[in-house]
Design a protein around this motif. Structure first.
Motif, PDB file in Angstrom:
ATOM      1  N   CYS A 170       0.827  -1.207   0.000  1.00 36.89           N
ATOM      2  CA  CYS A 170       0.000   0.000   0.000  1.00 36.89           C
ATOM      3  C   CYS A 170       0.864   1.259   0.000  1.00 36.89           C
ATOM      4  O   CYS A 170       0.558   2.240  -0.702  1.00 36.89           O
ATOM      5  CB  CYS A 170      -0.933   0.003   1.200  1.00 36.89           C
ATOM      6  N   SER A 179       1.351   3.928  -3.329  1.00 36.61           N
ATOM      7  CA  SER A 179       1.061   5.352  -3.124  1.00 36.61           C
ATOM      8  C   SER A 179       2.157   6.202  -3.747  1.00 36.61           C
ATOM      9  O   SER A 179       1.885   7.143  -4.512  1.00 36.61           O
ATOM     10  CB  SER A 179       0.944   5.663  -1.629  1.00 36.61           C
ATOM     11  N   GLU A 223       2.295   5.535  -7.766  1.00 40.17           N
ATOM     12  CA  GLU A 223       1.245   6.162  -8.574  1.00 40.17           C
ATOM     13  C   GLU A 223       1.488   7.668  -8.705  1.00 40.17           C
ATOM     14  O   GLU A 223       1.270   8.241  -9.780  1.00 40.17           O
ATOM     15  CB  GLU A 223      -0.132   5.906  -7.956  1.00 40.17           C
ATOM     16  N   MET A 256      -3.554   7.276  -7.048  1.00 39.11           N
ATOM     17  CA  MET A 256      -2.732   7.675  -5.909  1.00 39.11           C
ATOM     18  C   MET A 256      -3.598   8.056  -4.720  1.00 39.11           C
ATOM     19  O   MET A 256      -3.321   7.663  -3.578  1.00 39.11           O
ATOM     20  CB  MET A 256      -1.834   8.847  -6.322  1.00 39.11           C
ATOM     21  N   TYR A 302      -4.888   4.932  -2.838  1.00 34.43           N
ATOM     22  CA  TYR A 302      -3.885   4.271  -1.996  1.00 34.43           C
ATOM     23  C   TYR A 302      -3.425   5.170  -0.854  1.00 34.43           C
ATOM     24  O   TYR A 302      -3.180   4.695   0.262  1.00 34.43           O
ATOM     25  CB  TYR A 302      -2.693   3.838  -2.847  1.00 34.43           C
ATOM     26  N   ARG A 303      -3.302   6.466  -1.141  1.00 33.10           N
ATOM     27  CA  ARG A 303      -2.894   7.415  -0.100  1.00 33.10           C
ATOM     28  C   ARG A 303      -3.851   7.361   1.084  1.00 33.10           C
ATOM     29  O   ARG A 303      -3.435   7.325   2.255  1.00 33.10           O
ATOM     30  CB  ARG A 303      -2.858   8.820  -0.688  1.00 33.10           C
ATOM     31  N   ASP A 304      -5.145   7.347   0.784  1.00 39.84           N
ATOM     32  CA  ASP A 304      -6.130   7.354   1.859  1.00 39.84           C
ATOM     33  C   ASP A 304      -6.230   5.998   2.550  1.00 39.84           C
ATOM     34  O   ASP A 304      -6.594   5.916   3.729  1.00 39.84           O
ATOM     35  CB  ASP A 304      -7.484   7.787   1.312  1.00 39.84           C
ATOM     36  N   VAL A 341      -3.557   4.127   3.113  1.00 43.05           N
ATOM     37  CA  VAL A 341      -2.433   4.182   4.052  1.00 43.05           C
ATOM     38  C   VAL A 341      -2.788   5.052   5.259  1.00 43.05           C
ATOM     39  O   VAL A 341      -2.430   4.730   6.394  1.00 43.05           O
ATOM     40  CB  VAL A 341      -1.160   4.701   3.352  1.00 43.05           C
ATOM     41  N   LYS A 342      -3.511   6.141   5.023  1.00 41.14           N
ATOM     42  CA  LYS A 342      -3.932   7.008   6.131  1.00 41.14           C
ATOM     43  C   LYS A 342      -4.784   6.226   7.131  1.00 41.14           C
ATOM     44  O   LYS A 342      -4.604   6.343   8.351  1.00 41.14           O
ATOM     45  CB  LYS A 342      -4.728   8.195   5.573  1.00 41.14           C
ATOM     46  N   LEU A 349       3.365  13.201   0.313  1.00 36.75           N
ATOM     47  CA  LEU A 349       2.642  12.094   0.936  1.00 36.75           C
ATOM     48  C   LEU A 349       2.965  11.994   2.420  1.00 36.75           C
ATOM     49  O   LEU A 349       2.064  11.770   3.247  1.00 36.75           O
ATOM     50  CB  LEU A 349       2.967  10.785   0.217  1.00 36.75           C
ATOM     51  N   TRP A 358       0.208  12.297   5.423  1.00 39.15           N
ATOM     52  CA  TRP A 358       0.051  11.261   6.451  1.00 39.15           C
ATOM     53  C   TRP A 358       0.460  11.751   7.837  1.00 39.15           C
ATOM     54  O   TRP A 358       0.216  11.048   8.824  1.00 39.15           O
ATOM     55  CB  TRP A 358       0.894  10.037   6.080  1.00 39.15           C
TER      56      TRP A 358
END
Length: 343
Positions: A180, A184, A187, A221, A224-226, A228-229, A286, A290
């Motif tokens: 994950c 992020s 992408e 992106m 996946y970013r969210d 990971v959050k 990123l 985060w």
């Protein structure tokens, strides 16, 4: 939106569990993979619905200048073989388009890797299939553009495609959270690479095409970013360890492309994608989103991961500065002196 999910649900309507052959592939000490998949499934489903609402339909064939196309020699009947002077692209633009295209060509490997990690059922599986369907457009329209405009050597490109896809992409059995974190960064890096390639190309058609592809990559992106959050809220130390490992060991998926090292230098020297861009425009945004340096309630490994992350960022920043200095010096050395100009 519902169809994508109901297609992978159990008969009773509950989200399907990870396929049996995929279960237990990764073992993590603090939070097991199956538990993470279950805990994050609601986030995946929510983000999938948001993605489907935000994604715009677009037709790849509408971005290709078909009227510029003509037969190659192999077809006969007056076909013309490719030669370098037919390309309007600068060498660095050709290198970037080749790497971008061949990276996209390796989609079957990425689909396989994500399927193994995320499973094929429920919201996870629905996302993998949707992502794959969207990504499949990218290689086809970039190749169509390059063929009709004769932007690159088609025979060399085909040999490289065969070699790239036969090598494939192997994540190295990354744990779920590492995957994950990696995607992020990847992408976002791909979005920037496509966008900068289009701008550098000097061709409005290529610029428009790659800007459209970059919009897809941006939505991927964000997904996946969210994710990971959400993982940071669920398992902060474990997720931060994954983020640190991926920052320190990041390698672009295009590294399996033949001649990648040489092409990467061309791309970096042109300012399309280099270490400074990677640090400033990919990694740091990123990490700020985060809020990794504000995380509380970290265990000992989490704190250790944060210190390692700071060190990795320092190393990356120093490498980026050195490369920028070397590039500037090389450009200066290539410029003629005043005496040479007067002579």
């Amino acid at each position: 939106m519902i169809d994508l999910l109901t297609a992978s649900r159990k008969p009773d309507g509950r989200p399907g569990r990870r396929a049996a052959h995929g279960e237990g592939r990764y073992l993590m000490t603090a939070f097991g993979t199956r538990a993470l998949l279950a805990e994050l499934e609601a986030t995946v489903e929510e983000n999938l619905h948001r993605h489907l609402a935000a994604a715009e339909d677009w037709m790849p064939h509408e971005y290709v200048p078909w009227s510029q196309g003509r037969n190659f020699a192999g077809l006969g009947g007056g076909g013309v073989p490719w030669s370098a002077e037919q390309s309007r692209l600068a060498p660095a633009a050709r290198a970037a388009l080749e790497v971008n295209l061949l990276t996209e060509d390796n989609l079957p490997s990425y689909h396989r890797e994500l399927g193994h990690t995320f499973g094929s059922r429920g919201a996870w599986g629905a996302w993998v299939n949707r992502w794959t369907a969207e990504e499949a457009r990218h290689a086809s329209c970039i190749r169509d553009y390059l063929m009709v405009t004769r932007g690159v050597d088609p025979e060399a490109l085909e040999h490289a495609r065969m070699a790239t896809m036969q090598t494939g992409f192997d994540s190295g059995d990354k744990p779920l959270l590492n995957v994950c974190a990696y995607v992020s960064f990847q992408e976002l890096a791909t979005r920037i690479s496509h966008r900068n390639t289009g701008r550098y190309s000097g061709d409005p058609v290529a610029d428009r095409l790659l800007a459209r592809i970059a919009m897809d990559e941006n939505l991927h992106m964000v997904f996946y970013r969210d994710l990971v959050k959400a993982a940071l809220e669920l398992a902060p130390s474990q997720t931060l360890r994954a983020i640190t490992d991926e920052v320190a060991g990041f390698v672009m998926p295009g590294s399996v492309v033949p001649g990648f090292g040489r092409k990467a230098v061309q791309i970096a020297n042109a300012g399309i994608y280099d270490l400074r861009i990677h640090h400033d425009d990919v990694i740091m945004p990123l990490l700020r989103h985060w809020q990794v340096f504000e995380l509380a309630s970290l265990d000992a490994d989490g704190e250790r991961a944060r210190r390692e992350l700071e060190a990795a960022l320092g190393t990356l920043n120093a490498r980026a500065a050195r490369f920028a200095e070397q590039r500037a010096q090389a450009k200066t050395e290539r410029l003629p002196s005043r005496n040479q100009v007067r002579g």
